[in-house]
Design a protein around this motif. Structure first.
Motif, mmCIF file in Angstrom:
data_model
loop_
_atom_site.group_PDB
_atom_site.id
_atom_site.type_symbol
_atom_site.label_atom_id
_atom_site.label_comp_id
_atom_site.label_asym_id
_atom_site.label_seq_id
_atom_site.Cartn_x
_atom_site.Cartn_y
_atom_site.Cartn_z
ATOM 1 N N ASN A 96 0.806 -1.226 0.000
ATOM 2 C CA ASN A 96 0.000 0.000 0.000
ATOM 3 C C ASN A 96 0.838 1.274 0.000
ATOM 4 N N ASP A 97 2.165 1.146 -0.088
ATOM 5 C CA ASP A 97 3.026 2.328 -0.188
ATOM 6 C C ASP A 97 2.902 2.960 -1.569
ATOM 7 N N LYS A 98 2.953 4.273 -1.621
ATOM 8 C CA LYS A 98 2.829 4.985 -2.893
ATOM 9 C C LYS A 98 4.169 5.578 -3.309
ATOM 10 N N VAL A 99 4.453 5.476 -4.592
ATOM 11 C CA VAL A 99 5.592 6.181 -5.181
ATOM 12 C C VAL A 99 5.080 7.552 -5.610
ATOM 13 N N LEU A 100 5.687 8.586 -5.073
ATOM 14 C CA LEU A 100 5.181 9.943 -5.322
ATOM 15 C C LEU A 100 6.018 10.708 -6.334
ATOM 16 N N ASP A 101 6.910 10.003 -7.028
ATOM 17 C CA ASP A 101 7.735 10.618 -8.063
ATOM 18 C C ASP A 101 6.889 10.817 -9.324
ATOM 19 N N TYR A 102 6.585 12.066 -9.646
ATOM 20 C CA TYR A 102 5.696 12.356 -10.764
ATOM 21 C C TYR A 102 6.257 11.829 -12.081
ATOM 22 N N ALA A 103 7.561 11.930 -12.269
ATOM 23 C CA ALA A 103 8.163 11.480 -13.523
ATOM 24 C C ALA A 103 7.963 9.983 -13.735
ATOM 25 N N ILE A 104 8.091 9.195 -12.667
ATOM 26 C CA ILE A 104 7.878 7.749 -12.771
ATOM 27 C C ILE A 104 6.430 7.448 -13.119
ATOM 28 N N LEU A 105 5.510 8.081 -12.421
ATOM 29 C CA LEU A 105 4.092 7.814 -12.669
ATOM 30 C C LEU A 105 3.686 8.272 -14.064
ATOM 31 N N ALA A 106 4.254 9.378 -14.517
ATOM 32 C CA ALA A 106 3.901 9.899 -15.839
ATOM 33 C C ALA A 106 4.391 8.980 -16.953
ATOM 34 N N VAL A 107 5.597 8.435 -16.815
ATOM 35 C CA VAL A 107 6.124 7.584 -17.882
ATOM 36 C C VAL A 107 5.367 6.258 -17.934
ATOM 37 N N ALA A 112 2.390 2.340 -20.541
ATOM 38 C CA ALA A 112 1.665 1.108 -20.208
ATOM 39 C C ALA A 112 0.324 1.046 -20.920
ATOM 40 N N PRO A 113 -0.040 -0.096 -21.474
ATOM 41 C CA PRO A 113 -1.374 -0.245 -22.060
ATOM 42 C C PRO A 113 -2.451 0.021 -21.025
ATOM 43 N N GLU A 114 -3.602 0.438 -21.477
ATOM 44 C CA GLU A 114 -4.683 0.813 -20.561
ATOM 45 C C GLU A 114 -5.056 -0.327 -19.619
ATOM 46 N N ILE A 179 7.812 -2.063 -21.200
ATOM 47 C CA ILE A 179 8.430 -1.785 -19.899
ATOM 48 C C ILE A 179 9.791 -1.125 -20.089
ATOM 49 N N ALA A 180 10.557 -1.586 -21.080
ATOM 50 C CA ALA A 180 11.874 -0.978 -21.341
ATOM 51 C C ALA A 180 11.728 0.493 -21.703
ATOM 52 N N ALA A 181 10.619 0.835 -22.355
ATOM 53 C CA ALA A 181 10.396 2.227 -22.751
ATOM 54 C C ALA A 181 10.173 3.146 -21.555
ATOM 55 N N THR A 182 9.856 2.581 -20.399
ATOM 56 C CA THR A 182 9.712 3.403 -19.193
ATOM 57 C C THR A 182 11.068 3.749 -18.586
ATOM 58 N N GLY A 183 12.119 3.112 -19.088
ATOM 59 C CA GLY A 183 13.442 3.308 -18.515
ATOM 60 C C GLY A 183 13.839 2.212 -17.546
ATOM 61 N N MET A 184 12.964 1.205 -17.399
ATOM 62 C CA MET A 184 13.261 0.101 -16.497
ATOM 63 C C MET A 184 14.391 -0.754 -17.057
ATOM 64 N N ARG A 185 15.363 -1.074 -16.220
ATOM 65 C CA ARG A 185 16.440 -1.978 -16.627
ATOM 66 C C ARG A 185 15.895 -3.405 -16.605
ATOM 67 N N MET A 186 15.668 -3.965 -17.779
ATOM 68 C CA MET A 186 14.975 -5.236 -17.895
ATOM 69 C C MET A 186 15.726 -6.386 -17.231
ATOM 70 N N GLU A 187 17.056 -6.278 -17.151
ATOM 71 C CA GLU A 187 17.832 -7.360 -16.557
ATOM 72 C C GLU A 187 17.608 -7.477 -15.048
ATOM 73 N N LEU A 188 16.977 -6.467 -14.459
ATOM 74 C CA LEU A 188 16.699 -6.524 -13.031
ATOM 75 C C LEU A 188 15.414 -7.285 -12.711
ATOM 76 N N LEU A 189 14.584 -7.514 -13.725
ATOM 77 C CA LEU A 189 13.307 -8.187 -13.497
ATOM 78 C C LEU A 189 13.518 -9.694 -13.403
ATOM 79 N N PRO A 190 12.783 -10.365 -12.523
ATOM 80 C CA PRO A 190 13.003 -11.799 -12.330
ATOM 81 C C PRO A 190 12.423 -12.642 -13.455
ATOM 82 N N GLU A 191 12.917 -13.850 -13.549
ATOM 83 C CA GLU A 191 12.284 -14.867 -14.387
ATOM 84 C C GLU A 191 10.907 -15.143 -13.798
ATOM 85 N N VAL A 192 9.923 -15.367 -14.645
ATOM 86 C CA VAL A 192 8.559 -15.565 -14.148
ATOM 87 C C VAL A 192 8.047 -16.941 -14.558
#
Length: 424
Positions: A96-107, A112-114, A179-192
Motif C-alpha cells: 500500500n506504499d505509494k511512489v510519489l515521483d511524478y516522472a515515474i508515474l507519468a512515464v 503502459a497499455p490501458e 516496460i523498457a520504454a519506461t526506462g526500467m532496466r529489464m535485466e533486473l526483473l526476475p524470471e517468471v
C-alpha cells in the motif's frame, strides 16, 4: 504416513503455515506475529524470523520426513531490491506504499497499455523504477519471491500473480517490450513462472535449519489474495468468493481475463482459468465507525433479513469509491437514519450487500461468467443475518468455504508442484 505439502503466508501482521495432505485435509497449522521480532513489519529480517519460527512450530507437530514441497504467498505489490546473493539493499516498499515521483508515474501512464495492472502509485513497476538506482542492485523481487529464496537459494524468480502489478503480461507469458520504454532496466526483473511450478529444491542450509530432506521442492507461490481464493475450494468458472473484512473484496473464476483498471479490476492466471475481481471502499471498516463488534452481534440477532428497510444506503467511511463505481468523489449515503439502531445496522448491511451484487454484475458486464455460487470469508461471513440478506440480493447458492486461510491455498499450490515432480 501421508506425504505433506507446506503453504506459508506472510502477511502484514504475521506469518502462518499449513501442512496439507494430498486430499486437502490439514495435518497441522501454526502462526507467529511479526511484532515478536521487532516493531518494523516491513523489515525483511523480521519477515524471515517470523517465517522461521512459524515453520519450526509447524514441523514440531508432524513427521518431517513426510514433507515433499513448500510454497509461499505474500502481499501483492510489495517490492524490494536485492544484490546478487539476495541481500536486501533498501527497506521494501509495501503493497500500500505509494511512489510519489511524478516522472515515474507519468512515464508509466504514457507507456503502459490501458489494461495493464502496472498503472498507479502503488504498482510494483513504480516501485521497481524507484529502486533501480540503488547501488549494487541485481534483482527486483516481491515479498513472496524473497522468502522462497531463503529456502531455494534462488533470488531471480517470481510467479505470474506477484509479477502482474510489475507489468508482466500473463496472456503473452513474458515481460512486455513497453516496460523498457519506461526506462526500467529489464535485466533486473526476475524470471517468471506459473504458480504451482517447481523452482528449485532446499539448500543445504535450509534443510539443516528445519531438519528437512534436501529433495523437498520449492514451488512458485502467489499473492495473498489469490491464495485466499484457492483455499476456499472454488474451482469452476462462475464461482465467486466474497471477502468481508475491513473492505469488501469480490473475485470470480473466469474462463477469460477481465481487465478494467478504471474500476480497479484485473485478472490473475490460475492454471487454465483466470481470477477476476475488485475491491470496494465499503466493508467492515465502515461498520466499525458506527458499532462495536459486540454491538453488531447483539443488534444482528434482532434483524429480520427477509424484509427490506427501504433505505438506499451506500456505506463509505469517506467520499470516494473505486469498485464497482469508479468515482473518487462519491459521497457516503447513510441517511435518513431510522430511530432503531437495529434498523440502522440492517440498512448498512443491505447497502454493502447491494454493492456486492453490483460488483458481480459489473464483472459479468465486462465479460466474466454469470455468478453461479458464492463462498464467503472474513469476519463478516459469520454474521447469519448479513448472510441471509446477501443471499437474497445475490440469488445464488452460498457454499461453505473449505478454508479461509491463505496458507491453505498456497499449500494447494505446493501439492500441485509436488505432484508434477512425481513426489506424491
Amino acid at each position: 504416513m501421508a506425504p505433506l505439502a507446506i503453504g506459508i503466508d506472510i502477511g502484514t501482521s504475521g506469518a502462518r503455515a499449513v501442512a496439507m495432505r494430498p486430499d486437502f485435509s490439514i495435518a497441522s497449522r501454526a502462526a507467529v506475529p511479526l511484532d515478536r521480532f521487532g516493531a518494523n513489519g516491513r523489515d525483511p529480517t523480521v519477515w524471515w524470523a517470523a517465517v522461521e519460527a512459524t515453520l519450526k512450530e509447524l514441523l514440531s507437530g508432524i513427521d518431517r520426513t513426510s514433507v515433499r514441497a513448500i510454497a509461499v504467498d505474500g502481499t501483492s505489490g510489495t517490492v524490494l531490491p536485492v544484490d546478487s546473493i539476495g541481500r536486501p539493499l533498501a527497506e521494501p516498499l509495501m503493497y500500500n506504499d505509494k511512489v510519489l515521483d511524478y516522472a515515474i508515474l507519468a512515464v508509466i501512464a504514457c507507456e503502459a497499455p490501458e489494461a495493464s495492472a502496472a498503472h498507479g502509485a502503488t504498482s510494483g513497476l513504480a516501485k521497481a523504477l524507484a529502486f533501480q538506482l540503488v547501488p549494487g542492485v541485481a534483482r527486483m523481487l516481491h515479498q513472496a519471491d524473497w522468502i522462497a529464496g531463503q529456502f531455494s537459494g534462488r533470488f531471480d524468480v517470481s510467479d505470474q500473480n506477484n509479477s502482474l502489478k510489475t507489468g508482466y503480461d500473463v496472456e503473452a507469458g513474458r515481460w512486455p517490450d513497453w516496460i523498457a520504454a519506461t526506462g526500467m532496466r529489464m535485466e533486473l526483473l526476475p524470471e517468471v513462472t506459473r504458480p504451482g511450478s517447481v523452482t528449485g529444491r532446499l539448500t543445504a542450509g535450509a534443510a539443516g535449519l528445519f531438519g528437512l530432506a534436501r529433495d523437498v521442492v520449492v514451488v512458485a507461490g502467489t499473492t495473498d489474495g489469490c491464495a485466499s481464493f484457492l483455499a476456499t475450494g472454488a474451482t469452476a468458472a462462475g464461482e465467486g468468493v466474497t471477502a468481508l473484512g475491513s473492505s469488501l473484496t469480490i473475485k470470480i473464476l473466469s474462463d477469460r481475463p477481465i481487465s478494467a483498471p478504471r474500476y480497479g479490476i484485473y485478472s490473475h492466471r490460475l492454471g487454465d482459468a483466470w481470477l477476476a475481481g475488485g475491491a470496494s471502499n465499503s466493508g467492515g471498516k465502515v461498520l466499525a465507525q458506527h458499532f462495536s463488534v459486540a454491538r453488531i452481534i447483539e443488534l444482528s440477532a434482532a434483524i429480520d433479513p427477509a424484509t427490506e428497510t427501504g433505505l438506499d444506503y451506500y456505506p463509505l467511511g469517506i467520499a470516494g469509491e473505486r469498485f464497482p463505481i469508479a468515482d473518487p468523489a462519491l459521497p457516503p449515503r447513510l441517511e435518513p437514519r431510522p430511530q432503531s439502531e437495529a434498523d440502522y445496522l440492517k440498512a448498512m448491511l443491505e447497502g454493502i450487500a447491494g454493492i456486492e451484487a453490483l460488483g458481480y454484475r459489473r464483472l459479468a458486464e465486462l465479460g466474466a461468467p454469470k455468478l453461479t455460487s458464492v463462498r464467503s470469508v472474513g469476519g463478516g461471513a459469520a454474521n447469519a443475518a448479513w448472510t441471509a440478506i446477501r443471499q437474497r440480493k445475490l440469488g445464488v447458492d452460498f457454499l461453505a468455504a473449505l478454508s479461509d486461510e491463505a496458507a491453505a491455498g498456497t499449500a494447494r499450490l505446493a501439492l500441485k508442484g509436488a505432484s508434477e515432480a512425481g513426489l506424491l
